[in-house]
Design an enzyme around this catalytic site. Structure first.
Site, PDB file in Angstrom:
ATOM      1  N   GLU A  97      25.085 -20.569  54.521  1.00 42.96           N
ATOM      2  CA  GLU A  97      24.500 -19.698  53.490  1.00 42.96           C
ATOM      3  C   GLU A  97      25.598 -18.807  52.910  1.00 42.96           C
ATOM      4  OE1 GLU A  97      21.067 -16.211  53.525  1.00 42.96           O
ATOM      5  OE2 GLU A  97      22.173 -16.648  55.360  1.00 42.96           O
ATOM      6  N   HIS A  99      26.398 -15.648  49.929  1.00 42.98           N
ATOM      7  CA  HIS A  99      25.954 -14.656  48.932  1.00 42.98           C
ATOM      8  C   HIS A  99      27.180 -13.964  48.383  1.00 42.98           C
ATOM      9  CE1 HIS A  99      21.777 -15.265  49.813  1.00 42.98           C
ATOM     10  NE2 HIS A  99      22.100 -15.262  51.102  1.00 42.98           N
TER      11      HIS A  99
END
Length: 145
Positions: A97, A99
């Protein structure tokens, strides 16, 4: 090694959307940066971006059997999508993940990540270089096996 880079809603608006948070790099700049890094590391990379949750789920499922790792920035679906979590769990492909911003320092709801439970790692708040770090993490994991 083949890596799939998935980007969720509004990431196609990089460079336009809130540059104070996400920077001035465009989506095209991001793809070129990732492609150059992939070439340097000797891996192939595919890209997919969608503003639609089902399209992202479909692309994760299509990766089954032909992809060695996934780098995903689910965008706002991070905080809402159990469907993406289930898709990553179903295919069993190591996933990281990413970000761009430090979501932990933003609105409280952004601290919740459903997909994180299915990921082998998370790179948060390192700008677009986080994608490169995520790729490196997947490459290093593949060498450990």
């Amino acid at each position: 090694m083949k890596i799939l880079v998935l980007n969720g809603p509004n990431l196609n608006m990089l460079g336009i959307r809130e540059p104070g948070i996400y920077g001035s790099e465009t989506y095209r700049d991001l793809l070129e940066k990732i492609a150059a890094h992939a070439q340097t590391r000797g891996v192939s990379v595919d890209f997919f971006q969608s503003n639609h949750e089902g399209a992202l789920v479909d692309r994760i499922q299509e990766a089954y059997g032909n992809t060695d790792g996934i780098v995903i920035n689910p965008g706002a679906y991070t905080h809402t999508s159990i469907a993406l979590l289930d898709a990553v769990k179903a295919v069993g492909i190591p996933t990281v993940e990413v970000h761009i911003s430090n979501v932990a320092r933003r609105e409280p709801f952004r601290s919740v990540s459903y997909i994180r439970a299915a990921c082998v790692g998370s790179i948060i708040g390192h700008g677009t270089d986080g994608y490169l770090e995520a790729m490196d993490l997947l490459i290093e994991r593949s060498h450990e096996k």
